[in-house]
Write an enzyme that holds these catalytic residues in place. Sequence first.
Site: not given
Lengths: 100, 188
Positions: B42, B15, B134
Amino acid sequence: YYTARYDYASFDRELSSKMIFATHNLVSDRSFNEFQLILCRNVMIYFDRPLQERVLQLFHQSLEPLGFLCLGSKENLRFSAVAQHFTVWNKEKIWRKTGA
Amino acid sequence: MAQDGRVKLVVIGGSAGSLEVLLQVLPFLRPGLAYALVIVVHRKSAESMLAELLAGRTRLPVKEAEDKEPLLSGTVYLAPADYHTLLESNGSLSLDCSEKVNWSRPSIDVTFETAADVYGETLVGLLLSGANHDGVVGLGRIAANGGQVWVQDPATAQVAYMPQGALNELQADRVLRPEEMADALNAL
């Protein structure tokens, strides 16, 4: 054409009164009309390849010549047997059925 | 699952701060890798030129994943914005548009977990810099199924939360600084 408030939009009655909402089963039902435009976005990703092929055939049969088919941004009909009947319209995953 | 033990797939997730790592690592990957690479970062929206940006940094082919696309070795696949990318048992990728997982779509967990289920011991998962959780559960599934777990050294991460979160929960096979990653990947 429409009114928008908050997070909703409502079509003008003149237009919405001409709309028909009906359930159709892409897996089992056959073509029932020839359309100028079919939008089917982010549904085919949930089908395996044989079923995708069946659905694309159904769309091909349900589109008039020079009609448009719109798929989801990461879907395509490139690998399908119906691809020969379509030309790419632009990079937005819109295809146009050939006039032949 | 692992007939000859070699790695067939590497999945990389990240991310915030992970793009910089990828831009640093990609130029040094050798062409002709025997495995496919799937990258999940992301990303904000579909307008992004991420695939083009990464493609410009490497001799390996880089493309955004398309639904039902068969994985080819030596190729880098990027999870598209706003879709989850899954690994299928027939060696292809599939896309999914359902709700976000860990507030993300694409979700790293979704890719890591499906990859773990299909590739088992022939899989390497690498988790990079990021500000959320995540990928941690997915990495655990990779480990549970016999794959290798690599984590970016949190001390080198722009945002240490994600890699540190992984190290808090599981034993990594390798903890790598970005400058070590290309060699590690080339050696597989």
